[in-house]
Every structure is written in C-alpha cells, then in structure tokens.
Design an enzyme around this catalytic site. Structure first.
Site, PDB file in Angstrom:
ATOM      1  N   LYS A 247       1.051  -0.969   0.219  1.00 42.47           N
ATOM      2  CA  LYS A 247      -0.073   0.249   0.120  1.00 42.47           C
ATOM      3  C   LYS A 247       0.717   1.231  -0.352  1.00 42.47           C
ATOM      4  O   LYS A 247       1.754   1.622   0.552  1.00 42.47           O
ATOM      5  CB  LYS A 247      -0.777  -0.325   1.173  1.00 42.47           C
ATOM      6  N   GLY A 282      -6.338   4.734  10.436  1.00 43.99           N
ATOM      7  CA  GLY A 282      -7.792   3.565   9.610  1.00 43.99           C
ATOM      8  C   GLY A 282      -7.666   2.982   8.543  1.00 43.99           C
ATOM      9  O   GLY A 282      -8.202   1.515   8.154  1.00 43.99           O
ATOM     10  N   THR A 283      -7.274   3.370   7.594  1.00 45.72           N
ATOM     11  CA  THR A 283      -7.379   2.812   6.564  1.00 45.72           C
ATOM     12  C   THR A 283      -7.338   1.733   6.014  1.00 45.72           C
ATOM     13  O   THR A 283      -7.172   1.118   5.710  1.00 45.72           O
ATOM     14  CB  THR A 283      -6.670   4.860   5.523  1.00 45.72           C
ATOM     15  N   CYS A 285      -6.645  -0.806   8.399  1.00 48.73           N
ATOM     16  CA  CYS A 285      -7.785  -1.839   8.933  1.00 48.73           C
ATOM     17  C   CYS A 285      -8.303  -1.584   7.677  1.00 48.73           C
ATOM     18  O   CYS A 285      -9.519  -2.563   8.025  1.00 48.73           O
ATOM     19  CB  CYS A 285      -7.311  -1.559  10.190  1.00 48.73           C
TER      20      CYS A 285
HETATM   21  N1  LIG Z   1      -5.380  10.031   1.458  1.00 52.80           N
HETATM   22  C1  LIG Z   1      -5.889   9.358   0.930  1.00 52.80           C
HETATM   23  N2  LIG Z   1      -6.621   9.225  -0.065  1.00 52.80           N
HETATM   24  C2  LIG Z   1      -7.131   8.127  -0.812  1.00 52.80           C
HETATM   25  N3  LIG Z   1      -6.479   6.637  -0.667  1.00 52.80           N
HETATM   26  C3  LIG Z   1      -5.523   6.867   0.683  1.00 52.80           C
HETATM   27  C4  LIG Z   1      -5.131   8.177   1.112  1.00 52.80           C
HETATM   28  N4  LIG Z   1      -4.557   7.292   2.181  1.00 52.80           N
HETATM   29  C5  LIG Z   1      -3.675   5.980   1.823  1.00 52.80           C
HETATM   30  N5  LIG Z   1      -5.055   5.782   0.866  1.00 52.80           N
HETATM   31  C6  LIG Z   1      -5.339   4.285   0.527  1.00 52.80           C
HETATM   32  O1  LIG Z   1      -6.022   3.321   1.687  1.00 52.80           O
HETATM   33  C7  LIG Z   1      -5.104   2.532   1.627  1.00 52.80           C
HETATM   34  C8  LIG Z   1      -4.811   2.229   3.281  1.00 52.80           C
HETATM   35  O2  LIG Z   1      -2.927   2.291   2.488  1.00 52.80           O
HETATM   36  P1  LIG Z   1      -2.014   3.093   3.662  1.00 52.80           P
HETATM   37  O3  LIG Z   1      -2.549   4.485   4.523  1.00 52.80           O
HETATM   38  O4  LIG Z   1      -0.627   2.919   2.533  1.00 52.80           O
HETATM   39  O5  LIG Z   1      -1.390   2.026   5.520  1.00 52.80           O
HETATM   40  P2  LIG Z   1      -2.050   2.278   6.376  1.00 52.80           P
HETATM   41  O6  LIG Z   1      -3.050   2.457   7.666  1.00 52.80           O
HETATM   42  O7  LIG Z   1      -1.864   0.829   6.776  1.00 52.80           O
HETATM   43  O8  LIG Z   1      -0.864   3.034   6.978  1.00 52.80           O
HETATM   44  C9  LIG Z   1      -4.589   1.896   0.726  1.00 52.80           C
HETATM   45  O9  LIG Z   1      -5.682   1.848  -0.567  1.00 52.80           O
HETATM   46  C10 LIG Z   1      -4.115   3.689   0.010  1.00 52.80           C
HETATM   47  O10 LIG Z   1      -3.810   3.987  -1.326  1.00 52.80           O
HETATM   48  C1  LIG Z   2      -5.192  -1.578  17.823  1.00 47.16           C
HETATM   49  C2  LIG Z   2      -4.558  -0.557  16.279  1.00 47.16           C
HETATM   50  N1  LIG Z   2      -4.751  -1.643  15.208  1.00 47.16           N
HETATM   51  C3  LIG Z   2      -4.354  -0.641  13.996  1.00 47.16           C
HETATM   52  C4  LIG Z   2      -3.869  -0.031  13.984  1.00 47.16           C
HETATM   53  C5  LIG Z   2      -3.127   0.606  12.591  1.00 47.16           C
HETATM   54  O1  LIG Z   2      -3.988   2.133  12.102  1.00 47.16           O
HETATM   55  P1  LIG Z   2      -4.030   2.394  10.399  1.00 47.16           P
HETATM   56  O2  LIG Z   2      -4.668   1.658   9.337  1.00 47.16           O
HETATM   57  O3  LIG Z   2      -3.993   3.876  10.393  1.00 47.16           O
HETATM   58  O4  LIG Z   2      -2.816   2.320  10.227  1.00 47.16           O
HETATM   59  C6  LIG Z   2      -3.713   0.758  14.605  1.00 47.16           C
HETATM   60  N2  LIG Z   2      -3.155   1.805  14.963  1.00 47.16           N
HETATM   61  N3  LIG Z   2      -4.259   0.408  16.120  1.00 47.16           N
HETATM   62 MG   LIG Z   3      -2.761   4.447   7.333  1.00 40.34          MG
END
Ligand SMILES: Nc1ncnc2c1ncn2[C@@H]1O[C@H](COP(=O)(O)OP(=O)(O)O)[C@@H](O)[C@H]1O
Ligand SMILES: Cc1ncc(COP(=O)(O)O)c(N)n1
Ligand SMILES: [Mg+2]
Length: 568
Positions: A247, A282-283, A285
């Site tokens: 991601k 939380g994106t 998750c």
């Molecule tokens: N600002 C944003 N606009 C659109 N999509 C987003 C944005 N931020 C994250 N995403 C999407 O949300 C999903 C989670 O990605 P990411 O934020 O990299 O993961 P994590 O929450 O594990 O750090 C991915 O599909 C990413 O492309």
């Molecule tokens: C309990 C728990 N599980 C997972 C995440 C990851 O969060 P994110 O989706 O923003 O990377 C978090 N912050 N807390």
């Molecule tokens: Mg994120």
C-alpha cells in the site's frame, strides 16, 4: 483422487462423500470451515465432511445430497486484531468496514490499546491462552469464511493463531501485518518478524503491508517509488503468500494513492486520487477488512482489492470535514452517515402529526403556467402558513429536481417546516430531505423505510382501510387519504368522498391528511367529519394554480385555524 471432479464419490470410514471442486463448493456455501487452498492431507471435520487434495467432499445425507438451499449463508469475516479506544483503527474499524460492506464480522481481540488521534498512549496484550479461547469459541461454532488479522502483538499470539487455523481451516486468510501505527507507535515489535515470516505469511491468501511494514519484512529495504513497491511485492511473494498488496498511502510526493498488487504472475497498479484530508486513521485496517469482506462474498482477489480500495477512497472523500480529536490523524466515517449537526442544516424535531395541518404539495405544471420557480412557490407557501411541503415534480429532469430540492430544503429548515419528496426516494436520499410521500404503485413504504432509515418521514396514499393497515405495518408515519373531491391534478383518480375519508380515518392507526380537490370553499366540510386522527388538509391547485400563492395559503390557514381541525 487428483482427477476427481464434482459429483465423484469417495468412501472413507464406511461413509460416502461427494467430491466438489472448491469453487463449486464455495459457490454453494459448503466450504465454511474448509480451507480451499491446497492442503495436501485429508481433513475430517465433525460434520462428517472431508477436505482432500484440492477438493471438498460433502457427506451424503441418507443417500441424497445436500440441497443448494439447505442453508442460507451470511458472509462472515473474523477479525483477529487489537482494540483502538479512539475507534478509528483496529477492531472498531474492522467492524465498521464489514458492516458498511455488508458482511457479518466476529472479533477476537489480541490487545487493548489506549489510543486517540494523537497517538498510542498504552498497550495491554490479551493473554495468549485467552486469545486461543476466543478463537475456538468463534471458529468451533460460527461459519467463518475469511479470517483477517491486524495487530498480533506477541510471538505466542501469532503461533496460537496459526495453530488454530490449522485446526479450523477457513476459506481465506487476509493478513494485515500491522507493526507501527501511522503515529509512529510500535504495535508489534521486531521480535515477531521471524514467526510472521515462517508461519503466518505462507498461510496467507493476501498480505497488505504499508511501506514501513513492507520494509520491515524485507530487512529494512528502502521503499520510495512505485518501482520499489513492485520489487518489494515480488520479494514478499517469494515468502509464501498467494497475493501481496503493497500500500502506498504514505508514498512521498504522490498526488495519487497508489497500491501494487502482485499475484506471482501479474502486477496490478491500483491508483486513485489522493484525498486531501487529515482523517486517514484506520485506512489500512479498513482496507484489509473490506478485502476480506469481498472475498467472503465469493469475489476473486483482484475484484476484492479493487472494490475495497474504492470503498476506502469514497469514505475518505465523504469524511473530509469530520472533526474528531485534536491530533494529526482523525478517524473517517465508514457508513457515510456522520453529519455535523448545526441548527440551520438539520431538522431537530421528530415527526409531529400536527405538521400535517396545512400541507402544501407543489406541481411543476402549475408553476410553469404561472411563470414561477419551485423555490418561489415554496417560499410563498411557507410565508402564507404552510406547515409541511411536498415537492411533486413529475416531469422535472432529475438534476434540476435535485438542485431545486436542495434550495427548498434550505428554506424549509430555516422555517422549521419539514420537506418531503413525492415518489423519488433516490432524490430524497441524495438531498437529505425530511422524507418521502409514496403512492400505492410507487416504491413500497417498507422498502423506502429500509433505504431512508428510522427517522425520516414516510407518508403513503391510501383509499381503503386495508391500504391504511398496510401503511402502518410497513412503518409509515402518516397516510394521505383521497381524492376526497374530484381533481384535475390526477387523471382517472377514484374519488372516495367524505364517507370514504371517514371510513379510512376510523380504521387508520396512523394520522391522516385529506387530499384531493380541497380548497377554501370545501375545507370546512372535510374538517367537520371530526375524527381525531384527521390532522389536516393537503392542497395543490387551491394554492399553486393561483396568482398569489401566499395570499391563498394565508386564507386557507385562517380558515383551518377557525375550524379547529385535528383538535377534537
Ligand atoms: N489520502 C488518501 N486518499 C486516498 N486513498 C488513500 C489515502 N491514504 C491512504 N489511502 C489508501 O488507503 C489504503 C491504506 O493505505 P495506507 O494508509 O498506506 O495503509 P496503513 O493505514 O496501513 O498505513 C490504501 O489503499 C491507500 O492507497
Ligand atoms: C489497535 C490498532 N490496530 C491497528 C492500527 C493501525 O492503524 P492504521 O490503519 O491507521 O495503520 C492501530 N493504529 N491500532
Ligand atoms: Mg494509514
């Protein structure tokens, strides 16, 4: 065995089994508790079913096969993750994402976190044997399709999970290798890396690391470009998962949100516009849960990932204005429902039957004839004393209708007058109107109620006691009864007369508004039927097929006040 296909048989321990291909079995909902990836051994389940070398075997019941409709199946995701007290990520995000994606979600909690929009203030792991107990409770009873993992904070918990999954195989495993929160707090330390790599990853149908997690799994490899993400996906795929989604939410300097999916054969670059918002907690998750949800419904992985990404993007876009917490990363709204409640924007009161007192129903043809806009017509009716408005625009283009409806809603809210839309539930939802009025051949009130939710106002046109009873059963708020008198606004409309009106009023459990050919000249006769649930009159021509809407409305209003309608 390897050549066996659907409807071959297998004898084992004196029992006959039917062999189905995994796809077939899954389509029929038979494969709960079976892992459909290639387990080499035969697994005998307590239901008397076996899983053997790429096929699913169902025990024949009394010589006949299980029928397709022997059990209706609710798609089910089990999330094994940590709790986030701020409810933006973790278990709470998983539940909301699954609810939004319309699958059932059960939960095994691995850790409690004290967390908010600023960061993680504390973590308390759930003892390993209690994680095992939760897993067993769910998996031994419920038909889980897909297990999705999030925060797995200890080696013991990862090992417990892998062991339980071998004992209770499921259709698919989605692993979100959560290690560090976006705020930079550690949720699973480097000590779990080797167990992750050796035990969990090889079992996964998909893993969904973000850039930092992919880097951690690859010994600190630097990931800064989309090409780096492709290389990482290939290297991670070598570790055993069937699919890898790297991601790119945190990809620097990218105007798009880019994710790379690799299935061992093809790379897919999934791009969507980056939403400018602080509410991205939380994106990750939510994305993993949504993938699990789509897979649980039976979709192939590529479609599941595409739908999940589109869902996250839509929810982020909807949630741009949400203002929760003071930290750098706020939660978003999975159900696309949260609103900021300001006085001017939302009706504050629940439905009040006395609002039916002077019910003004607009008519596009009349407005055209008199050269006035729908907005002017609504303003004038409210100024004249209308207590509720219905927009009845049978010939308007949807786009124009929506624009006028939005403008009318603003005016109505300022005056505390509810605004309903005739027939068009879609327009009512899109404009956040106060409700709808439906006829007998429009969308059934029960379906409209499901779409609109419990608090919106729903009215139904009824001519008979049976229709009035059905409206009540369907969860309507009021009924409109008519035509009381003949009218030009409806062709071939049967007139029920005052007697018909009275019969329906006596039978109706809901408040009633009388409609059809009513104006200043005959409103008194209508009111004089004096049944306590007749709350008012609904009027079209007598207000809008006139030169001065405000003056006509005022006249009728005064008349009604004089006659004390609804007060008996
Ligand atoms: N600002 C944003 N606009 C659109 N999509 C987003 C944005 N931020 C994250 N995403 C999407 O949300 C999903 C989670 O990605 P990411 O934020 O990299 O993961 P994590 O929450 O594990 O750090 C991915 O599909 C990413 O492309
Ligand atoms: C309990 C728990 N599980 C997972 C995440 C990851 O969060 P994110 O989706 O923003 O990377 C978090 N912050 N807390
Ligand atoms: Mg994120």
């Amino acid at each position: 065995m390897a050549s066996a296909t659907f409807l071959s048989t297998l004898s084992l321990a004196n029992k006959n089994y039917l062999l189905l291909t995994p796809t077939h079995a899954y389509a029929k909902g038979y494969t709960n508790n079976f892992r459909v990836s290639n387990l080499p051994s035969i697994v005998v389940r307590k239901e008397g079913s076996v899983r053997s070398q790429g096929f699913v075997a169902m025990q024949e019941k009394g010589g006949s096969t299980l029928s397709d409709d022997s059990r209706t199946k609710t798609p089910h995701v089990l999330t094994v993750a940590g709790s986030d007290s701020g409810a933006g990520a973790g278990i709470q995000a998983d539940l909301k994402a699954c609810a939004a994606r319309r699958v059932y979600c059960s939960t095994v909690i691995t850790a409690l976190t004290a967390q908010n929009t600023v960061g993680v203030q504390g973590v308390s792991n759930v003892p390993e044997d209690f994680v095992a107990q939760q897993l067993k409770s769910v998996l031994s009873d419920m038909q889980v399709d897909v297990v999705k993992t999030g925060m797995l904070p200890s080696v013991g918990i990862v090992k417990t999970l892998c062991k339980t999954l071998r004992e209770f195989p499921v259709h698919a495993l989605v692993v979100d290798p959560v290690m560090v929160s976006t705020s930079g707090d550690v949720l699973a330390g480097p000590s779990i890396l080797s167990t992750f790599l050796e035990e969990l990853l090889p079992m996964a149908d998909i893993i969904t690391p973000n850039l930092k997690e992919a880097s951690a799994l690859l010994n600190g490899m630097q990931l800064e470009t989309v090409d780096d993400m492709r290389s990482a996906a290939r290297l991670l795929h070598n570790m055993g998962p069937k699919n890898v989604l790297v991601k790119g939410g945190d990809l620097p300097d990218s105007s798009d949100a880019v994710d790379i999916l690799y299935n061992g054969h093809n790379f897919y670059e999934l791009r969507s516009p980056r939403i400018r918002t602080r509410n991205t907690h939380g994106t990750g998750c939510s994305l993993a849960s949504s993938i699990a949800a789509e897979v649980a419904k039976g979709y192939p992985m590529l479609s599941a990932v595409k739908v999940a990404k589109r869902f996250v993007e839509t929810a982020l876009d909807y949630s741009k204005e949400i203002d929760i917490g003071n930290g750098p990363q706020g939660p978003f709204d999975h159900l696309l429902r949260l609103k900021s409640h300001s006085q001017a924007c939302h009706r504050q009161q629940p439905f009040d039957p006395s609002d039916l007192f002077l019910y003004a129903v607009t008519d596009s043809r009349m407005n055209k004839r008199w050269g006035r806009s729908i907005i002017d017509a609504v303003k004038a009716a409210i100024d004249g004393g209308a207590t509720i408005i219905q927009l009845r625009e049978k010939d308007a283009e949807t786009k124009d209708f929506m624009e006028s409806a939005k403008a009318c809603i603003r005016i109505c809210r300022l005056h505390g007058v509810p605004l309903l839309i005739n027939d068009r539930v879609d327009v009512a939802i899109a404009c956040d109107a106060d409700g709808v009025h439906v006829g007998q051949s429009d969308m059934p009130a029960r379906v409209a109620r499901t779409l609109l939710g419990p608090e919106k106002i729903i009215g139904v046109s009824c001519k008979t006691p049976e229709q009035a009873e059905q409206a009540w059963v369907d969860g309507a708020d009021y009924i409109g009864c008519g035509g009381v008198y003949p009218t030009n606004t409806k062709e071939n409309n049967i007139t029920v007369g005052l007697n018909g009106l009275k019969t329906v009023c006596m039978a109706s459990k809901l408040p009633v508004v009388a409609i059809g050919g009513i104006g200043v000249s005959n409103a008194r006769a209508v009111m004089e039927i004096r049944t306590s649930n007749l709350k008012g009159v609904a009027v079209v021509s007598a207000l809008f097929d006139r030169e001065c809407v405000q003056a006509e409305t005022r006249k009728l209003h005064e008349m009604l006040l004089g006659s004390n309608i609804g007060s008996t």
